[in-house]
Design an enzyme around this catalytic site. Sequence first.
Site: not given
Length: 242
Positions: A96, A166
Amino acid sequence: MQEIKEFNKIFVANWKLNGSFAFINAFLRDIKIDFTNQNKACIIICPPYPYVKDLKSENFFKGAQDCSIYSKGAFTGEISSEILKDLDCNFCIIGHSERRNLFNEENKQIYQKVSNCLNSKIIPILCVGETLEQKKKYQTKEILTEQIKKGIPSESNNEKLIIAYEPIWAIGTGLTPSVEDIDEIHNFIKKDISGFENYKVIYGGSVNSSNSKKILAIGNVDGVLVGGASINIEEFNKIIAS
Ligand code: PGA
């Protein structure tokens, strides 16, 4: 290992550093999953580690937000992929942008974590994405190619791993790329990075109940990774119903 190809859409809730027993009780009471919906959905909830065990439901899968590069031994504070498997985690978010940026994770560690998950029969959800600066310099595709090639080991394949696109500038900002841009990037990830074709690619970054329908309608989008809006149960219910 969970079969991901049977699902039409994947919904990942990333609670980040949020949650409590009271929150979990309310979440389990209020979550609404429509099993009559034709679109077979795979719902994956990723709470902070200590709550993984308590988040029991037949209606969704459990995931973690990270795992250690180590498997076992004298590594105080670490949680291995094997421990996650023991806690019934079927999925684990890896790489992430908050891990990459705030905890200095690089592709080398991310590769090791992905590899550990695969060895533990956990499906890694590998996050990739460009910064605003890189986007402005038209480097998005180059960055994504590097993150994918350096993050995914050769023993992986499109049934063992999910890619989450993302864009870093879209996370927690309320900004999202246009539908055309998401489509183009997902198409690029699915078709143009040789050796890594046809992976399931989900989109993350400021997904909420007002934009989820539009994003999920894009043919190349296999699902969404939801941060902020996933800890608001009303919002999350609307997203999984879209
Ligand atoms: P956001 O976060 O939905 O709050 O933008 C997404 C993420 O962190 O994966």
